[in-house]
Design an enzyme around this catalytic site. Structure first.
Site, PDB file in Angstrom:
ATOM      1  NE  ARG A 240      -4.290  -1.444   0.216  1.00 57.79           N
ATOM      2  CZ  ARG A 240      -4.406  -2.534  -0.561  1.00 57.79           C
ATOM      3  NH1 ARG A 240      -3.457  -2.848  -1.425  1.00 57.79           N
ATOM      4  NH2 ARG A 240      -5.489  -3.285  -0.487  1.00 57.79           N
ATOM      5  CD  GLU A 269      -3.099   3.017  -5.133  1.00 57.29           C
ATOM      6  OE1 GLU A 269      -4.140   2.399  -5.411  1.00 57.29           O
ATOM      7  OE2 GLU A 269      -2.093   2.468  -4.714  1.00 57.29           O
ATOM      8  CG  HIS A 288      -3.345  -0.882  -6.702  1.00 59.14           C
ATOM      9  ND1 HIS A 288      -3.727  -0.292  -5.525  1.00 59.14           N
ATOM     10  CD2 HIS A 288      -3.262  -2.214  -6.420  1.00 59.14           C
ATOM     11  CE1 HIS A 288      -3.868  -1.215  -4.584  1.00 59.14           C
ATOM     12  NE2 HIS A 288      -3.603  -2.398  -5.109  1.00 59.14           N
TER      13      HIS A 288
END
Ligand code: NAP
Ligand code: GLV
Length: 337
Positions: A240, A269, A288
């Site tokens: 993360r 993000e 991601h």
């Protein structure tokens, strides 16, 4: 009798809707982007189950907006830092996640990032495409060898172990690791050593992050930790974004304090296109995509739907994070993600 309503926060592989449609009325967010806060709050009203994504913040306000009949929150991810777990537990709401089925895909992305950064693939490919490839260059595009190296795995869980397996099996890489508990089976399998984080950072050529995001791991890698890393070292983050102090990382990369970084996850993000990290040659950023294979995403959809169905029926979740007591069983937790 009316079917219970489930809120599905995005379009997913078909299998999820196929599994749910027999038993539930499905209220599905159809947008390409996540539901806005208002859409989410309105969407969950009167729902018995919520199928959330890692980009949906599921907190007390969302649970209130759903109402007291809410029984289960099923995250389409193994990580569940987007959910207020304590609040769900307090309210007796089951929470599930999708472990294991994305482990290989995510470990593959960690290795892909490592290879790409070590061998400077983004710069080399951009130079070829943009006409800067003038000849075979004896001194150009020099990268870092993978042979005879040490990999530090921060968080030796499912994905950490799969990443270690690839490196140890492929290049005979020495493995150091941190985790809350030492893991004798991992030590035996990879001839690995459980060490303090400081030792890992100082002795590893490559450092790969695989801890879940929580209070103990937020900014686990900051200025001080980056200073301990070697100048030729590479940092990989597929866990993360918030686990790394991104400003400190930018400075370390800009000053050549470490060789490079490969990030599948960032803060925020998406990372805006004008973010200074994109300007650095030694930083490779992916949007991601750790679990982005057909196989992984289909299996995640199956697990997320199975959790939702079980929770709505009042049965134990097959992949629980929070499992309120079900008939005979005490409250249990596992699948740490
Ligand atoms: P996992 O099996 O639960 O592994 C997590 C590991 O972290 C465990 O070994 C745990 O140690 C360790 N850990 C937890 N807190 C720690 C701390 N404070 N210090 C050191 N170690 C700590 O989880 P996983 O399935 O491998 O997934 C890991 C994470 O990857 C997820 O939480 C998610 O955020 C991320 N992820 C990203 C993608 C992507 O698309 N990029 C895909 C999947 C997952 P113990 O075993 O000793 O408890
Ligand atoms: C993806 O990041 C996941 O946690 O599954």
């Amino acid at each position: 009798m009316a079917k219970p309503i489930v809120y599905v926060a995005r379009r997913l592989p078909d299998v999820a809707v196929r599994m749910l449609s027999g038993e539930c009325e499905i209220r599905q967010h159809q947008g390409e982007l996540p539901p806005t806060r208002d859409e989410l709050l309105a969407g969950v009203a009167r729902c018995t189950g919520i199928l959330s994504l890692l980009s949906d913040r599921i907190d007390a306000e969302v649970m209130d907006a759903a109402g007291p009949q809410l029984k289960v929150i099923s995250n389409f991810a193994v990580g569940y830092n987007n959910i207020d777990i304590e609040e769900a537990r307090r309210r007796g709401i089951a929470v599930g996640n999708t472990p294991d089925v994305l482990t290989d895909a995510t470990a593959d992305i960690a290795i892909a990032l490592l290879l790409a950064v070590a061998r400077r693939l983004p710069q080399a490919a951009a130079d070829a495409r943009q006409g800067r490839w003038k000849t075979w260059e004896p001194l150009g595009w020099l990268g870092i060898d993978l042979q005879d190296r040490t990999l530090g795995i921060v968080g030796m869980g499912r994905i950490g172990a799969a990443t270690a397996q690839r490196m140890h099996g492929g290049w005979g890489t020495r493995i150091l690791y941190t985790s809350r508990q030492p893991k004798p089976e991992v030590d035996a399998r990879f001839n690995a050593r459980h060490v303090p984080l400081e030792t890992l950072l100082e002795q590893s050529d490559f450092v790969s992050l695989h801890v879940p995001l929580d209070g103990s791991t937020r900014h686990l890698i900051g200025r001080e930790q980056l200073r301990r890393m070697q100048r030729h070292s590479i940092l990989i983050n597929t866990a993360r974004g918030e686990i790394v102090d991104q400003d400190a990382l930018y400075e370390a990369l800009r000053q050549g304090q470490i060789f490079g970084a490969g990030l599948d996850v960032t803060t925020p993000e998406p990372l805006p296109p004008d973010h200074p990290l994109y300007q650095l040659d030694n930083c490779l950023i992916l949007p991601h995509i750790g679990s982005a294979t057909d196989k992984a995403r289909n299996a995640m959809a199956e697990r997320a739907a199975a959790n939702l169905l079980a929770g709505m029926r009042g049965q134990p979740l097959p992949f629980p994070v929070v499992q309120p007591p079900v008939e005979a069983g005490p409250s249990t937790e596992r699948n740490g993600g």
